[in-house]
Design a protein around this motif. Structure first.
Motif, mmCIF file in Angstrom:
data_model
loop_
_atom_site.group_PDB
_atom_site.id
_atom_site.type_symbol
_atom_site.label_atom_id
_atom_site.label_comp_id
_atom_site.label_asym_id
_atom_site.label_seq_id
_atom_site.Cartn_x
_atom_site.Cartn_y
_atom_site.Cartn_z
ATOM 1 N N LEU A 1 0.836 -1.196 0.000
ATOM 2 C CA LEU A 1 0.000 0.000 0.000
ATOM 3 C C LEU A 1 0.873 1.248 0.000
ATOM 4 N N ILE A 2 0.367 2.311 -0.636
ATOM 5 C CA ILE A 2 0.935 3.640 -0.438
ATOM 6 C C ILE A 2 -0.095 4.465 0.314
ATOM 7 N N ASN A 3 0.274 4.947 1.475
ATOM 8 C CA ASN A 3 -0.570 5.885 2.212
ATOM 9 C C ASN A 3 -0.231 7.301 1.753
ATOM 10 N N ILE A 4 -1.160 7.947 1.085
ATOM 11 C CA ILE A 4 -0.992 9.355 0.724
ATOM 12 C C ILE A 4 -1.573 10.183 1.881
ATOM 13 N N ILE A 5 -0.749 11.038 2.457
ATOM 14 C CA ILE A 5 -1.104 11.687 3.721
ATOM 15 C C ILE A 5 -1.312 13.185 3.513
ATOM 16 N N GLU A 6 -2.361 13.698 4.091
ATOM 17 C CA GLU A 6 -2.582 15.151 4.100
ATOM 18 C C GLU A 6 -1.478 15.826 4.911
ATOM 19 N N TYR A 7 -0.948 16.928 4.406
ATOM 20 C CA TYR A 7 0.059 17.662 5.171
ATOM 21 C C TYR A 7 -0.614 18.490 6.261
ATOM 22 N N ASN A 8 -0.006 18.486 7.438
ATOM 23 C CA ASN A 8 -0.507 19.276 8.563
ATOM 24 C C ASN A 8 0.495 20.387 8.851
ATOM 25 N N LEU B 1 -5.865 7.570 0.540
ATOM 26 C CA LEU B 1 -5.682 8.927 1.075
ATOM 27 C C LEU B 1 -6.010 8.896 2.561
ATOM 28 N N ARG B 2 -5.023 9.229 3.370
ATOM 29 C CA ARG B 2 -5.208 9.194 4.819
ATOM 30 C C ARG B 2 -5.519 10.588 5.332
ATOM 31 N N ARG B 3 -6.754 10.762 5.773
ATOM 32 C CA ARG B 3 -7.187 12.047 6.325
ATOM 33 C C ARG B 3 -6.600 12.222 7.719
ATOM 34 N N SER B 4 -6.178 13.424 8.011
ATOM 35 C CA SER B 4 -5.535 13.688 9.294
ATOM 36 C C SER B 4 -6.553 13.708 10.420
ATOM 37 N N ARG B 5 -6.114 13.223 11.576
ATOM 38 C CA ARG B 5 -6.934 13.225 12.773
ATOM 39 C C ARG B 5 -6.233 14.063 13.834
ATOM 40 N N GLY B 6 -7.019 14.791 14.640
ATOM 41 C CA GLY B 6 -6.472 15.514 15.773
ATOM 42 C C GLY B 6 -5.721 16.785 15.435
#
Length: 342
Positions: free
Chosen positions: A286-293, A324-329
Motif C-alpha cells: 500500500l501507499i498511504n498518501i497523507i494530508e500535510y498538517n 488517502l489518509r485524512r488527518s486526525r487531531g
C-alpha cells in the motif's frame, strides 16, 4: 537502584532465591509488573508488606505518568507523558469505528531534522527504554477503555523519534507488548515506521521480526528527498529499495510507503509517475498518501483538493494500491508531523 523491569524473569527468580524466598514469588511480582501493570510496589497487594518493603529497598520502579491530555473534536486524544527524569514525550489515541490505534513515540525528541516535522525541530534528549514504551501503550489502552469502552486494536510507532535508532528498546518493547504474559497483542497489529535507516531495515529482516514496516518516503527522487529529509544523504532511495526487498525476502511482512503531499513540491503528475516507478520496485502492499498538517516552523502547504484528487486518480489509473489518509487531531496538534510537546 536498579529498575526492576530491566530484569529478566530468570534474573528476578535468582534474586528471590538468593533472598531465601520461594520461586513462586518471582512469578507473582512478574505478573504485577507486566500483566497487571503495577506502577508501585505498594500496588502488589498479594505480597506481604515485608516483601514489598524489601523490593522497594533494592529496586526502583520508574513509570511514565500522564502529565496532560487533550481531546480533539474528532475523538482523537493526545497525551503528554512525563518520564522519571522530567522529560516530556507525546502519544496519541486515534479512534475509528473499526479500530482503536495507539501512536507511540520511541525517543525523546529526534535527531533526523526532517523539515516538515515538528519533532524534527526538537533536540534528541535520549532514547525511551523498552518499559517506558510499554507504559505508553498501557496508558493509551487505559484511555481507550475509559473513553470508548474498547481495548486497543493496533499500535503504530509513528510518534516522536526514529524507532530504528532505538532498535533494541523498540524490539524489546514489542516483545513485551506481544507476549502472553505482557499485553498479548499480535505483532501483526503493530507497525514500525522508519524515515529510512537501510542497514537497520536489513537487520529487521535478519532478526525475522513479525510486525509490519512502513517507510516514510515523501519524495520519490533523491534530490527532493534530500531537500526535506537529511537522512537521505546516507540512506538514498536505491539503498532503501534494496533494504526493503531484503526485509520482505526474509520476513514476508507487509510493507507500506508513506507519502505526504506538499503543495507545488511533490504533488505533480510527474511526481506521481516517479512514485509509481519506485512502488513497482518494492513488494509494498500500500501507499498511504497523507494530508500535510502545517507547523509553525516550516513553510510547506497542503495542496488543493483538486490537485490531491488528480494525484490519487493518476495512481488509481495505474493500478497502484493507494489510500488517502485524512488527518486526525489537527485541532490539538496531534496529527502526523505535529508532535512537539506543545
Amino acid at each position: 537502584m536498579q529498575n526492576i523491569r530491566q530484569l529478566s524473569k530468570e534474573e528476578l527468580t535468582q534474586w528471590m532465591t538468593a533472598q531465601g524466598l520461594q520461586k513462586f514469588r518471582a512469578n507473582q511480582v512478574w505478573e504485577w509488573l507486566w500483566t497487571k501493570q503495577a506502577h508501585s510496589f505498594a500496588d502488589m497487594t498479594n505480597l506481604s508488606k515485608e516483601l514489598r518493603q524489601q523490593l522497594g529497598e533494592h529496586f526502583s520502579l520508574p513509570a511514565l505518568i500522564i502529565d496532560e491530555s487533550q481531546y480533539s473534536a474528532d475523538g482523537t486524544v493526545k497525551s503528554r507523558f512525563k518520564t522519571w527524569d522530567g522529560h516530556a514525550v507525546e502519544g496519541v489515541l486515534i479512534p475509528t469505528d473499526e479500530r482503536k490505534t495507539a501512536c507511540v513515540s520511541s525517543q525523546i525528541g529526534c535527531s533526523l531534522s526532517c523539515k516538515f516535522c515538528a519533532t524534527g525541530y526538537l533536540d534528541r534528549k535520549r532514547n525511551l527504554t523498552f518499559d517506558e514504551i510499554y507504559d505508553e501503550v498501557v496508558l493509551i489502552n487505559q484511555q481507550s477503555l475509559r473513553v470508548y469502552d474498547q481495548k486497543l486494536t493496533n499500535i503504530v510507532f509513528m510518534g516522536m523519534g526514529e524507532p530504528l535508532l532505538n532498535y533494541q528498546n523498540v524490539l524489546k518493547a514489542i516483545e513485551r507488548i506481544s507476549a502472553p504474559d505482557g499485553l498479548g497483542m499480535s505483532p501483526r497489529r503493530i507497525t514500525v515506521s522508519t524515515a529510512g535507516v537501510a542497514k537497520m531495515i536489513k537487520k529487521l529482516g535478519d532478526d525475522e521480526v513479525k510486525f509490519k514496516l512502513a517507510l516514510s518516503l515523501h519524495a520519490a527522487n533523491d534530490a527532493k528527498r534530500h531537500e526535506i529529509m537529511p537522512i537521505n544523504d546516507t540512506n538514498d532511495i536505491k539503498s532503501l529499495i534494496e533494504a526493503l526487498n531484503y526485509f520482505y525476502q526474509k520476513t514476508k511482512n507487509e510493507i507500506t510507503l508513506e507519502y505526504i503531499l506538499f503543495d507545488s513540491f511533490n504533488d505533480s503528475l510527474k511526481d506521481a509517475d516517479e512514485l509509481i516507478k519506485l512502488y513497482r520496485q518494492i513488494p509494498a502492499d500500500l501507499i498511504n498518501i497523507i494530508e500535510y498538517n502545517p507547523i509553525d516552523m516550516a513553510q510547506f502547504r497542503k495542496p488543493t483538493e483538486e490537485k490531491t484528487d488528480a494525484f490519487m486518480a493518476y495512481l488509481d489509473k495505474h493500478k497502484v494500491n493507494a489510500r488517502l489518509r485524512r488527518s486526525r487531531g489537527k485541532d490539538i496538534d496531534a496529527a502526523c508531523g505535529q508532535l512537539a510537546n506543545k
